[in-house]
Enzyme design. Sequence first.
Site, PDB file in Angstrom:
ATOM      1  N   MET A 225       3.485 -12.598  11.484  1.00 28.05           N
ATOM      2  CA  MET A 225       3.326 -11.216  11.011  1.00 28.05           C
ATOM      3  C   MET A 225       1.861 -10.882  10.761  1.00 28.05           C
ATOM      4  O   MET A 225       1.025 -11.770  10.600  1.00 28.05           O
ATOM      5  CB  MET A 225       4.164 -10.981   9.772  1.00 28.05           C
ATOM      6  CG  MET A 225       5.626 -10.726  10.114  1.00 28.05           C
ATOM      7  SD  MET A 225       6.612 -10.293   8.686  1.00 28.05           S
ATOM      8  CE  MET A 225       8.132  -9.745   9.478  1.00 28.05           C
ATOM      9  N   GLY A 226       1.585  -9.602  10.680  1.00 28.64           N
ATOM     10  CA  GLY A 226       0.220  -9.115  10.448  1.00 28.64           C
ATOM     11  C   GLY A 226      -0.069  -7.960  11.385  1.00 28.64           C
ATOM     12  O   GLY A 226      -0.389  -8.169  12.545  1.00 28.64           O
ATOM     13  N   ARG A 227       0.141  -6.747  10.868  1.00 24.42           N
ATOM     14  CA  ARG A 227      -0.052  -5.551  11.709  1.00 24.42           C
ATOM     15  C   ARG A 227      -1.516  -5.300  12.001  1.00 24.42           C
ATOM     16  O   ARG A 227      -1.911  -5.113  13.145  1.00 24.42           O
ATOM     17  CB  ARG A 227       0.401  -4.301  10.966  1.00 24.42           C
ATOM     18  CG  ARG A 227       1.823  -4.124  10.684  1.00 24.42           C
ATOM     19  CD  ARG A 227       1.933  -2.880   9.806  1.00 24.42           C
ATOM     20  NE  ARG A 227       3.192  -2.798   9.096  1.00 24.42           N
ATOM     21  CZ  ARG A 227       4.291  -2.252   9.604  1.00 24.42           C
ATOM     22  NH1 ARG A 227       4.276  -1.752  10.802  1.00 24.42           N
ATOM     23  NH2 ARG A 227       5.392  -2.198   8.903  1.00 24.42           N
TER      24      ARG A 227
ATOM     25  N   ARG B 123       9.189 -14.158   5.433  1.00 23.86           N
ATOM     26  CA  ARG B 123       9.333 -13.440   4.176  1.00 23.86           C
ATOM     27  C   ARG B 123      10.496 -13.960   3.335  1.00 23.86           C
ATOM     28  O   ARG B 123      10.651 -13.543   2.186  1.00 23.86           O
ATOM     29  CB  ARG B 123       9.581 -11.950   4.445  1.00 23.86           C
ATOM     30  CG  ARG B 123       8.412 -11.242   5.018  1.00 23.86           C
ATOM     31  CD  ARG B 123       8.362  -9.782   4.679  1.00 23.86           C
ATOM     32  NE  ARG B 123       9.589  -9.048   4.691  1.00 23.86           N
ATOM     33  CZ  ARG B 123       9.782  -7.910   5.379  1.00 23.86           C
ATOM     34  NH1 ARG B 123       8.804  -7.429   6.133  1.00 23.86           N
ATOM     35  NH2 ARG B 123      10.909  -7.256   5.294  1.00 23.86           N
TER      36      ARG B 123
ATOM     37  N   ARG C 138       4.401 -28.105  27.506  1.00 19.06           N
ATOM     38  CA  ARG C 138       4.453 -26.639  27.542  1.00 19.06           C
ATOM     39  C   ARG C 138       3.354 -26.058  26.659  1.00 19.06           C
ATOM     40  O   ARG C 138       2.931 -26.694  25.696  1.00 19.06           O
ATOM     41  CB  ARG C 138       5.766 -26.139  26.940  1.00 19.06           C
ATOM     42  CG  ARG C 138       6.953 -26.274  27.818  1.00 19.06           C
ATOM     43  CD  ARG C 138       8.191 -25.861  27.036  1.00 19.06           C
ATOM     44  NE  ARG C 138       9.360 -25.911  27.887  1.00 19.06           N
ATOM     45  CZ  ARG C 138      10.587 -26.137  27.443  1.00 19.06           C
ATOM     46  NH1 ARG C 138      10.808 -26.347  26.157  1.00 19.06           N
ATOM     47  NH2 ARG C 138      11.599 -26.153  28.275  1.00 19.06           N
TER      48      ARG C 138
ATOM     49  N   GLU D  35       0.813  -1.227   0.000  1.00 23.40           N
ATOM     50  CA  GLU D  35       0.000   0.000   0.000  1.00 23.40           C
ATOM     51  C   GLU D  35       0.845   1.274   0.000  1.00 23.40           C
ATOM     52  O   GLU D  35       0.443   2.272  -0.604  1.00 23.40           O
ATOM     53  CB  GLU D  35      -1.003   0.013   1.166  1.00 23.40           C
ATOM     54  CG  GLU D  35      -0.381  -0.101   2.523  1.00 23.40           C
ATOM     55  CD  GLU D  35      -1.370   0.275   3.634  1.00 23.40           C
ATOM     56  OE1 GLU D  35      -1.174  -0.215   4.746  1.00 23.40           O
ATOM     57  OE2 GLU D  35      -2.305   1.062   3.375  1.00 23.40           O
TER      58      GLU D  35
ATOM     59  N   ASP E 285       1.082 -10.002   3.785  1.00 21.48           N
ATOM     60  CA  ASP E 285      -0.057  -9.850   4.708  1.00 21.48           C
ATOM     61  C   ASP E 285      -1.409 -10.121   4.051  1.00 21.48           C
ATOM     62  O   ASP E 285      -2.401 -10.311   4.751  1.00 21.48           O
ATOM     63  CB  ASP E 285      -0.075  -8.426   5.282  1.00 21.48           C
ATOM     64  CG  ASP E 285       1.171  -8.102   6.073  1.00 21.48           C
ATOM     65  OD1 ASP E 285       1.877  -9.040   6.462  1.00 21.48           O
ATOM     66  OD2 ASP E 285       1.433  -6.905   6.299  1.00 21.48           O
TER      67      ASP E 285
ATOM     68  N   THR F 127       2.254  -8.165  -0.951  1.00 22.81           N
ATOM     69  CA  THR F 127       2.460  -8.160   0.490  1.00 22.81           C
ATOM     70  C   THR F 127       2.194  -9.550   1.020  1.00 22.81           C
ATOM     71  O   THR F 127       1.245 -10.208   0.585  1.00 22.81           O
ATOM     72  CB  THR F 127       1.552  -7.161   1.243  1.00 22.81           C
ATOM     73  OG1 THR F 127       1.626  -7.459   2.652  1.00 22.81           O
ATOM     74  CG2 THR F 127       0.096  -7.220   0.833  1.00 22.81           C
TER      75      THR F 127
ATOM     76  N   GLU G 229       1.100 -10.376  15.157  1.00 23.36           N
ATOM     77  CA  GLU G 229       1.870  -9.355  15.895  1.00 23.36           C
ATOM     78  C   GLU G 229       1.016  -8.152  16.291  1.00 23.36           C
ATOM     79  O   GLU G 229       1.293  -7.474  17.276  1.00 23.36           O
ATOM     80  CB  GLU G 229       3.073  -8.893  15.066  1.00 23.36           C
ATOM     81  CG  GLU G 229       2.662  -8.255  13.749  1.00 23.36           C
ATOM     82  CD  GLU G 229       3.820  -7.866  12.840  1.00 23.36           C
ATOM     83  OE1 GLU G 229       4.942  -7.691  13.337  1.00 23.36           O
ATOM     84  OE2 GLU G 229       3.575  -7.731  11.632  1.00 23.36           O
TER      85      GLU G 229
HETATM   86  O1  F6P Z   1       3.993  -5.651   5.318  1.00 28.06           O
HETATM   87  C1  F6P Z   1       4.774  -6.787   5.391  1.00 28.06           C
HETATM   88  C2  F6P Z   1       5.383  -6.961   6.764  1.00 28.06           C
HETATM   89  O2  F6P Z   1       6.135  -8.146   6.722  1.00 28.06           O
HETATM   90  C3  F6P Z   1       4.396  -6.950   7.925  1.00 28.06           C
HETATM   91  O3  F6P Z   1       3.751  -8.187   8.133  1.00 28.06           O
HETATM   92  C4  F6P Z   1       5.283  -6.568   9.075  1.00 28.06           C
HETATM   93  O4  F6P Z   1       4.554  -5.946  10.101  1.00 28.06           O
HETATM   94  C5  F6P Z   1       6.242  -5.604   8.455  1.00 28.06           C
HETATM   95  O5  F6P Z   1       6.279  -5.906   7.069  1.00 28.06           O
HETATM   96  C6  F6P Z   1       7.628  -5.666   9.035  1.00 28.06           C
HETATM   97  O6  F6P Z   1       8.392  -4.689   8.420  1.00 28.06           O
HETATM   98  P1  F6P Z   1       9.977  -4.540   8.586  1.00 28.06           P
HETATM   99  O7  F6P Z   1      10.613  -5.701   7.904  1.00 28.06           O
HETATM  100  O8  F6P Z   1      10.308  -3.264   7.909  1.00 28.06           O
HETATM  101  O9  F6P Z   1      10.248  -4.539  10.051  1.00 28.06           O
END
Ligand code: F6P
Length: 341
Positions: free
Chosen positions: A169-171, A274, A162, A103, A127, A125, A221
């Site tokens: 990931m995933g803002r 990634r 445990r 984006e 995400d 992405t 995250e």
């Molecule tokens: O947008 C892709 C992403 O991998 C998100 O899932 C993650 O929050 C962010 O990038 C992490 O970014 P950076 O590698 O710049 O810390």
Amino acid sequence: MRIGVLTGGGDCPGLNAVIRAVVRKGIKEYGHEFVGFRDGWRGPLEGETRELDIAAVRGILPRGGTILGSSRTNPIKIEGGVDRIKDNLASLGVDALIAIGGEDTLGVATQLHDLGVNVVGVPKTIDNDLGATDYTFGFDTAVNIAMEAIDRLHTTAESHHRALIVEVMGRHAGWIALHAGMAAGANAILIPENPFDVEKVCEYVRNRFQSRYAAIVVVAEGAHPLEGQMSLSHGELDSFGHVRLGGIGEFLAREIEKHTGKEARTTVLGHIQRGGTPTAFDRVLATRFGLQAIDAAHERDFGKMVALRGTDIVRVPLIEGTKELKTVPIERYRESEVFFG
Ligand code: F6P
């Protein structure tokens, strides 16, 4: 035509497949020339290029990352940035740009197009949160990496009795958590779209221990508890204004230990999601995006981005890329809840 190609934002498995498809079809079928811009918008901003011909794209289909490099440079925020880009494109004889990004990169592409730069966008992405397209490449690879990690964590969780928390990931969107958690049989899945109740999560964990099975909680995250805020591990913002997230997994482990008396550990998958080679699905999607993007540039259909709709690759206005964040609908999340606890 002389066409510039750049990759911006976080890298993503499949970027090289797009570059390869653009260059192969662009040279073979249309006779265009290409210029590779280095490190996202930093390339056109500073006039930093690399050669991009058939030889340069040989062997890159299975490679993760991007041969062009990437950055989160935002030229709109830099004084005189847009003019510098225009001047550099003119002096390099570049008629059009193919910008591959999420984006942020597509947002810049949209603004540059409005200011007279010929741009075609390709969404990416891990995400999977861009509203304009059904799927983005990179997502399937990230989900498979997370799924395999969770499969592995199952056996060690069982051996040591445990609770294991897996932070993915995933803002703002919990797609990776939802798909990986569902595919790998998580005990609970926590996503940003649905603030969680700590006590309820502990109940799921207790219940799982009663059945002597592994207690695995998958957390995005950006997920946060009902009463709390997003967990921030770094205060600083990047040039697009994003905070760096992290820490929710550790928070959960502490809470689970406190409330259940069971040992809890956290695994943060981070950038592993990634890296490395893209899945077949992502290679094919990225390749098809690249083929459609070069068609659009060849037809001078600028101000468009390519998108997946059903099984078709279509062109939509660039602005669509940033218009709507595609979050997990609550009914999709509810489907996964059947398997919690
Ligand atoms: O947008 C892709 C992403 O991998 C998100 O899932 C993650 O929050 C962010 O990038 C992490 O970014 P950076 O590698 O710049 O810390």
